[in-house]
Design a protein around this motif. Structure first.
Motif, PDB file in Angstrom:
ATOM      1  N   LEU A 140       0.827  -1.208   0.000  1.00 43.51           N
ATOM      2  CA  LEU A 140       0.000   0.000   0.000  1.00 43.51           C
ATOM      3  C   LEU A 140       0.870   1.271   0.000  1.00 43.51           C
ATOM      4  N   ALA A 141       0.279   2.322  -0.578  1.00 50.69           N
ATOM      5  CA  ALA A 141       1.033   3.553  -0.819  1.00 50.69           C
ATOM      6  C   ALA A 141       1.263   4.356   0.454  1.00 50.69           C
ATOM      7  N   PHE A 142       0.322   4.291   1.398  1.00 50.84           N
ATOM      8  CA  PHE A 142       0.423   5.210   2.546  1.00 50.84           C
ATOM      9  C   PHE A 142       1.681   4.968   3.378  1.00 50.84           C
ATOM     10  N   LYS A 143       2.197   3.723   3.354  1.00 52.32           N
ATOM     11  CA  LYS A 143       3.410   3.450   4.138  1.00 52.32           C
ATOM     12  C   LYS A 143       4.625   4.130   3.517  1.00 52.32           C
ATOM     13  N   LEU A 144       4.623   4.294   2.207  1.00 58.96           N
ATOM     14  CA  LEU A 144       5.703   5.051   1.571  1.00 58.96           C
ATOM     15  C   LEU A 144       5.520   6.545   1.803  1.00 58.96           C
ATOM     16  N   VAL A 145       4.279   7.021   1.700  1.00 59.19           N
ATOM     17  CA  VAL A 145       4.006   8.451   1.914  1.00 59.19           C
ATOM     18  C   VAL A 145       4.484   8.854   3.306  1.00 59.19           C
ATOM     19  N   LYS A 146       4.288   7.962   4.263  1.00 62.15           N
ATOM     20  CA  LYS A 146       4.700   8.251   5.643  1.00 62.15           C
ATOM     21  C   LYS A 146       6.188   8.586   5.744  1.00 62.15           C
ATOM     22  N   GLU A 147       6.990   7.972   4.885  1.00 64.47           N
ATOM     23  CA  GLU A 147       8.444   8.153   4.976  1.00 64.47           C
ATOM     24  C   GLU A 147       8.944   9.381   4.215  1.00 64.47           C
ATOM     25  N   LEU A 148       8.090  10.065   3.471  1.00 64.78           N
ATOM     26  CA  LEU A 148       8.546  11.190   2.655  1.00 64.78           C
ATOM     27  C   LEU A 148       8.372  12.511   3.404  1.00 64.78           C
ATOM     28  N   PRO A 149       9.342  13.416   3.324  1.00 61.08           N
ATOM     29  CA  PRO A 149       9.216  14.713   4.006  1.00 61.08           C
ATOM     30  C   PRO A 149       8.365  15.680   3.189  1.00 61.08           C
ATOM     31  N   LEU A 150       7.157  15.261   2.893  1.00 63.01           N
ATOM     32  CA  LEU A 150       6.284  16.034   2.011  1.00 63.01           C
ATOM     33  C   LEU A 150       4.869  16.075   2.586  1.00 63.01           C
ATOM     34  N   HIS A 151       4.126  17.103   2.211  1.00 62.55           N
ATOM     35  CA  HIS A 151       2.696  17.143   2.507  1.00 62.55           C
ATOM     36  C   HIS A 151       2.075  15.836   1.987  1.00 62.55           C
ATOM     37  N   PRO A 152       1.116  15.243   2.701  1.00 64.25           N
ATOM     38  CA  PRO A 152       0.638  13.908   2.304  1.00 64.25           C
ATOM     39  C   PRO A 152       0.034  13.858   0.898  1.00 64.25           C
ATOM     40  N   ALA A 157       5.584  21.544  -3.430  1.00 63.97           N
ATOM     41  CA  ALA A 157       5.991  21.043  -2.108  1.00 63.97           C
ATOM     42  C   ALA A 157       6.511  22.162  -1.212  1.00 63.97           C
ATOM     43  N   VAL A 158       7.060  23.235  -1.818  1.00 60.28           N
ATOM     44  CA  VAL A 158       7.696  24.283  -1.002  1.00 60.28           C
ATOM     45  C   VAL A 158       6.668  25.009  -0.140  1.00 60.28           C
ATOM     46  N   PRO A 159       5.596  25.589  -0.737  1.00 56.69           N
ATOM     47  CA  PRO A 159       4.622  26.251   0.164  1.00 56.69           C
ATOM     48  C   PRO A 159       3.919  25.265   1.097  1.00 56.69           C
ATOM     49  N   LEU A 160       3.698  24.038   0.631  1.00 54.85           N
ATOM     50  CA  LEU A 160       2.993  23.071   1.478  1.00 54.85           C
ATOM     51  C   LEU A 160       3.862  22.595   2.650  1.00 54.85           C
ATOM     52  N   ALA A 161       5.166  22.836   2.552  1.00 57.81           N
ATOM     53  CA  ALA A 161       6.025  22.496   3.691  1.00 57.81           C
ATOM     54  C   ALA A 161       5.635  23.324   4.911  1.00 57.81           C
ATOM     55  N   LEU A 162       5.264  24.567   4.678  1.00 57.57           N
ATOM     56  CA  LEU A 162       4.839  25.419   5.800  1.00 57.57           C
ATOM     57  C   LEU A 162       3.538  24.886   6.411  1.00 57.57           C
ATOM     58  N   VAL A 163       2.636  24.420   5.545  1.00 58.92           N
ATOM     59  CA  VAL A 163       1.380  23.835   6.036  1.00 58.92           C
ATOM     60  C   VAL A 163       1.686  22.650   6.946  1.00 58.92           C
ATOM     61  N   GLN A 164       2.671  21.852   6.564  1.00 59.30           N
ATOM     62  CA  GLN A 164       3.008  20.681   7.358  1.00 59.30           C
ATOM     63  C   GLN A 164       3.617  21.054   8.698  1.00 59.30           C
ATOM     64  N   LEU A 165       4.470  22.079   8.688  1.00 55.10           N
ATOM     65  CA  LEU A 165       5.053  22.512   9.962  1.00 55.10           C
ATOM     66  C   LEU A 165       3.945  22.927  10.931  1.00 55.10           C
ATOM     67  N   VAL A 166       2.968  23.679  10.415  1.00 53.85           N
ATOM     68  CA  VAL A 166       1.852  24.113  11.264  1.00 53.85           C
ATOM     69  C   VAL A 166       1.058  22.898  11.756  1.00 53.85           C
ATOM     70  N   ALA A 167       0.825  21.917  10.857  1.00 49.08           N
ATOM     71  CA  ALA A 167       0.057  20.720  11.245  1.00 49.08           C
ATOM     72  C   ALA A 167       0.768  19.964  12.367  1.00 49.08           C
ATOM     73  N   HIS A 168       2.097  19.862  12.273  1.00 45.15           N
ATOM     74  CA  HIS A 168       2.841  19.162  13.329  1.00 45.15           C
ATOM     75  C   HIS A 168       2.754  19.913  14.654  1.00 45.15           C
ATOM     76  N   LEU A 169       2.879  21.249  14.592  1.00 44.33           N
ATOM     77  CA  LEU A 169       2.809  22.024  15.836  1.00 44.33           C
ATOM     78  C   LEU A 169       1.416  21.898  16.460  1.00 44.33           C
ATOM     79  N   ARG A 170       0.392  21.877  15.619  1.00 42.83           N
ATOM     80  CA  ARG A 170      -0.979  21.728  16.129  1.00 42.83           C
ATOM     81  C   ARG A 170      -1.168  20.367  16.783  1.00 42.83           C
ATOM     82  N   GLN A 171      -0.626  19.324  16.119  1.00 41.61           N
ATOM     83  CA  GLN A 171      -0.779  17.978  16.685  1.00 41.61           C
ATOM     84  C   GLN A 171      -0.075  17.890  18.026  1.00 41.61           C
TER      85      GLN A 171
END
Lengths: 539, 77
Positions: free
Chosen positions: A370-382, B50-64
Motif C-alpha cells: 500500500l502507498a500510505f506506508k511510503l508516503v509516511k516516509e517522505l518529508p512532504l505534505h501527504p 511542495a515548497v509552500p505546502l512544507a509550511l502547512v506541514q510545519l503548522v500541522a505538526h505544531l498543532r498535533q
C-alpha cells in the motif's frame, strides 16, 4: 516416556521434529504456538488488483481489526508486519524481555516462529562459509537437499550468483517468473558483460513454481505479504500439520520454556510456564532435549538453566541497510500485474579488499504493501507525497543489503534473574567496532555506484538499527572438546556439560555470512536431529 | 527531525490509510504510468508545490503536538 522433546516450532524445530520421527523416534513438540485466528480465512484467493477493486470489507486485513497495520511514530522492528502476520510477534515484548537500547530484536512465540513471516530467501552457504560457521562442509549438501525436497525451493543454476547462492542444491524447481522491474534490471546487468564486482541473478526462494503435495504453485497474485491461501511459500506449520497425523508425535502448545535440568535417571526435564493460565508451572521429561528456540532464546534458556548471570555470550547479527532506488528505464511505464511479492533478484558484491567476504543484496519491487506506508516516509505534505509515490511506485526498487558478522567482545548477551516464574530477561549489548562500520559504509557506497551503472539510481541508505536483519546467531558457540568453558556445543550440537541436551538452531555458529540463514538453519537442524537420534541408539 | 516535521502527521497518515483501504478510492491511489516525459514534468510540478505546502506541514505538526499536550491530565487545569 518420549524419546525426544523438541522445543520450538520454527524452521529448526519443524525440521528437527520431522527428522527424528523419520528415524523412528517418538517426539514431543513443546511450544507456545500463537496463530492467526482472525485473518487467514478472510482473504480471498485473487490477484491484488482484483481484491483492491472488488472486495468490500478489505480494510479489515489491510489496516487490521485494531488499526495495527498503520505504523505511526517511531517504526520498530515488527511494526511493518502486515496485520495477518502480526501474530508472529504477539506477546514477545512481555514474555521475552530484552534490556539494552542498542539492540531491538524481533522474536517469536508463534506456530512456525519467525518462519511464519519469513521472506523465503533460500540461500545455501559455500563450503568455506560453512567451515567459518563451524559447520562440517562434508555431507552438508545432503542436508540441504533433503530440506529443499521437503519444503520446495525454486531457483536457477544458470545465473552468475547460482554457484554461491544455490550451488549446494542439486534439484531445484524452475525459477519463478520475474516482475517487470526485475526483468529490466537483469537485462541491464547482462548487457554489461561479465567482468563485474557485483553479480546479479534470480533469488533461490522457498516458493513453489510447481505444485508439491497439497501445496500449490505461486499464482503471481502479489498477495504474499497478506495470505498463505495456496501455501506456495513454505511455512514451518505445514510440516507440523503433517506430523500431527503421524504416530509417535505429541504436541503441547501454550508453553513458555524457562529452564531445564538433567536427572540421575538419565532424563532431561524441561521446565515451562503457561502464560495463558497465570504462568502456572509445567514440566516435561524425555531422554533427549533438542532446543530450537532461536539463537537468542536458546541462549536465554541455557544461561537461565545454569543461572549464569555473570556470563557474556557472543552475539552475531547481520548488519542491514536498505536503499530505495529508482530504475530510470521503468519511469512512467506500466508494470505487469502478474508478480509475486517477495524478493525478485539477489546480488552479491565482492569487496576489493576481501573478495570472499561477500555482501548480499535482495531486490524487491513495491506495490502490495500500500502507498500510505511510503508516503509516511517522505518529508512532504501527504497529498504531494501520494502523487509522488503514484508516479514512482512502478519504477521503485528496494534493495536490502546484508553484511556478514563475526564475534567481537563488544557484542554480547547475558541474562538477569526474573521476578517470578518468567523467562529470564536478556541483557544485550551490540556495538560493532568503528572500523567495521566504516568498512561496511565504504562497501555500501561502492554498491550504490554499481547500481547507478545499471540505471538504478538512489543515494539514501537507511539503517533501521541493530537487529533489524532478524538474522541472529553465535550465542552458544561450537567449542573444541575439552574446553573449560561449558557455554558451548560439541561438533554434534550437544550442549557441553550435558548428556542429552542439543541445540539445533543458529546458536552454535561462529560466523554469520551475509546471505540469508534460514535454509542453513533447517539443514543444520536436520544434521543435529540425526546426531541426537544416533545418540539414542548408542544408549 | 526537520524531515519528520515536513512529512505527514500521525493523524494524516491514519486518514490516508483509511482512504486507501476503501475500495471506492482505488483509482486515487493506483500508479500513474503515462510515460517518462509526463512523469518528469509531474515530478517537477510537485516539487514546486511542495515548497509552500512544507509550511502547512510545519503548522500541522505544531498543532498535533499542542493537541497532544492538552490531552495530559494536568494540562489546562
Amino acid at each position: 516416556m518420549d524419546d525426544v522433546i523438541v522445543l520450538g516450532s520454527g524452521p529448526a524445530g519443524a525440521i528437527a521434529a520431522a527428522e527424528l520421527l523419520e528415524q523412528g523416534r517418538s517426539v514431543h513438540l513443546v511450544h507456545l504456538g500463537h496463530d492467526d485466528t482472525i485473518y487467514r480465512d478472510l482473504i480471498p484467493d485473487a490477484p491484488f488488483s482484483t481484491v483492491r477493486r472488488d472486495v468490500a470489507d478489505q480494510s479489515l486485513w489491510w489496516l487490521g481489526a485494531d488499526d495495527e497495520g498503520i505504523p505511526t511514530g517511531k517504526v520498530r522492528i515488527g511494526s511493518q508486519l502486515t496485520p495477518p502476520r502480526q501474530f508472529t510477534v504477539r506477546d514477545t515484548a512481555t514474555e521475552l524481555p530484552v534490556h539494552g537500547d542498542s539492540f531491538e530484536p524481533m522474536q517469536s512465540l508463534a506456530l512456525g516462529g519467525l518462519g511464519a513471516a519469513w521472506g523465503a530467501a533460500a540461500y545455501t552457504y559455500t563450503a568455506d562459509e560453512l567451515a567459518a560457521c563451524g559447520l562440517p562442509p562434508q555431507g552438508f549438501a545432503g542436508h540441504y537437499a533433503a530440506v529443499a525436497e521437503r519444503i520446495g525451493v525454486s531457483g536457477s543454476h544458470d545465473d552468475d550468483t547460482a554457484g554461491a547462492c544455490s550451488g549446494q542444491l542439486r534439484a531445484l524447481q524452475p525459477p519463478l517468473d520475474l516482475d517487470s522491474n526485475a526483468q529490466a534490471l537483469l537485462s541491464a546487468y547482462r548487457a554489461r558483460g561479465t567482468a563485474k564486482r557485483m553479480r546479479l541473478g534470480r533469488m533461490p526462494l522457498a516458493i513453489l513454481s510447481q505444485d508439491l503435495g497439497d501445496r500449490r504453485a505461486n499464482p503471481y497474485f502479489d498477495m504474499d505479504f497478506w495470505s498463505d491461501v495456496r501455501k506456495s511459500i513454505y511455512r514451518p506449520r505445514y510440516t507440523i500439520e503433517q506430523l500431527r497425523t503421524r504416530a509417535g508425535f505429541v504436541e503441547t502448545r501454550g508453553v513458555l520454556a524457562v529452564g531445564f535440568d538433567e536427572g540421575q535417571d538419565g532424563l532431561v526435564r524441561l521446565h515451562g510456564v503457561l502464560p495463558d493460565q497465570g504462568h502456572g508451572r509445567v514440566e516435561f521429561a524425555a531422554r533427549r532435549l533438542v532446543v530450537c528456540a532461536g539463537a537468542l532464546n536458546s541462549a536465554r534458556l541455557v544461561l537461565a538453566a545454569r543461572a549464569q548471570t555473570d556470563l557474556r555470550a557472543p552475539l552475531l547479527c547481520n548488519p542491514y541497510t536498505y536503499m530505495p532506488c529508482l530504475q530510470l528505464r521503468r519511469l512512467g511505464r506500466p508494470a505487469q500485474d502478474r508478480r509475486h511479492s517477495m524478493a525478485q533478484l539477489t546480488g552479491l558484491y565482492a569487496p576489493p579488499d576481501a573478495p570472499d567476504d561477500l555482501v548480499s543484496l535482495q531486490f524487491y519491487s513495491y506495490r502490495s504493501l500500500l502507498a500510505f506506508k511510503l508516503v509516511k516516509e517522505l518529508p512532504l505534505h501527504p497529498w504531494v507525497g501520494l502523487q509522488v509515490v503514484r508516479l514512482l511506485m512502478e519504477s521503485l526498487v528496494i534493495v536490502g543489503v546484508h553484511h556478514s558478522d563475526a564475534p567481537t567482545a563488544d557484542n554480547w548477551l547475558g541474562v538477569a534473574r526474573p521476578l517470578g516464574e518468567r523467562a529470564w530477561p536478556l541483557r544485550v549489548h551490540y556495538q560493532p567496532p568503528r572500523q567495521w562500520v566504516e568498512r561496511r559504509q565504504q562497501r555500501e557506497r561502492a554498491i550504490v555506484a554499481e547500481l547507478w551503472r545499471l540505471g538504478c539510481i538512489g543515494g539514501a541508505r537507511l539503517r533501521p538499527g541493530h537487529a533489524s536483519s532478524i538474522h541472529y546467531a553465535g550465542t552458544i558457540p561450537h567449542l573444541s572438546p575439552g574446553s573449560e568453558n561449558r557455554h558451548g556445543l560439541d561438533p554434534h550440537g550437544r550442549l557441553l556439560g550435558t548428556r542429552g541436551v542439543y541445540v539445533a538452531d543458529s546458536a552454535g555458529w561462529g560466523h554469520l555470512p551475509a546471505k540469508g540463514l534460514t535454509l542453513t538453519i533447517m539443514a543444520n537442524a536436520r544434521r543435529i536431529a540425526l546426531a541426537a537420534a544416533v545418540s539414542l541408539e548408542a544408549a | 527531525m526537520l524531515a519528520a516535521m515536513l512529512g505527514p502527521t500521525d493523524d494524516q497518515i491514519r486518514a490516508l490509510a483509511r482512504r486507501e483501504a476503501d475500495p471506492s478510492n482505488v483509482r486515487a491511489f493506483s500508479p500513474i504510468a503515462r510515460g517518462p516525459v509526463f512523469a518528469v514534468l509531474a515530478l517537477l510540478a510537485l516539487g514546486l508545490l511542495a515548497v509552500p505546502l512544507a509550511l502547512v506541514q510545519l503548522v500541522a505538526h505544531l498543532r498535533q503536538r499542542g493537541a497532544r499536550d492538552n490531552c495530559k491530565p494536568h494540562a489546562g487545569r
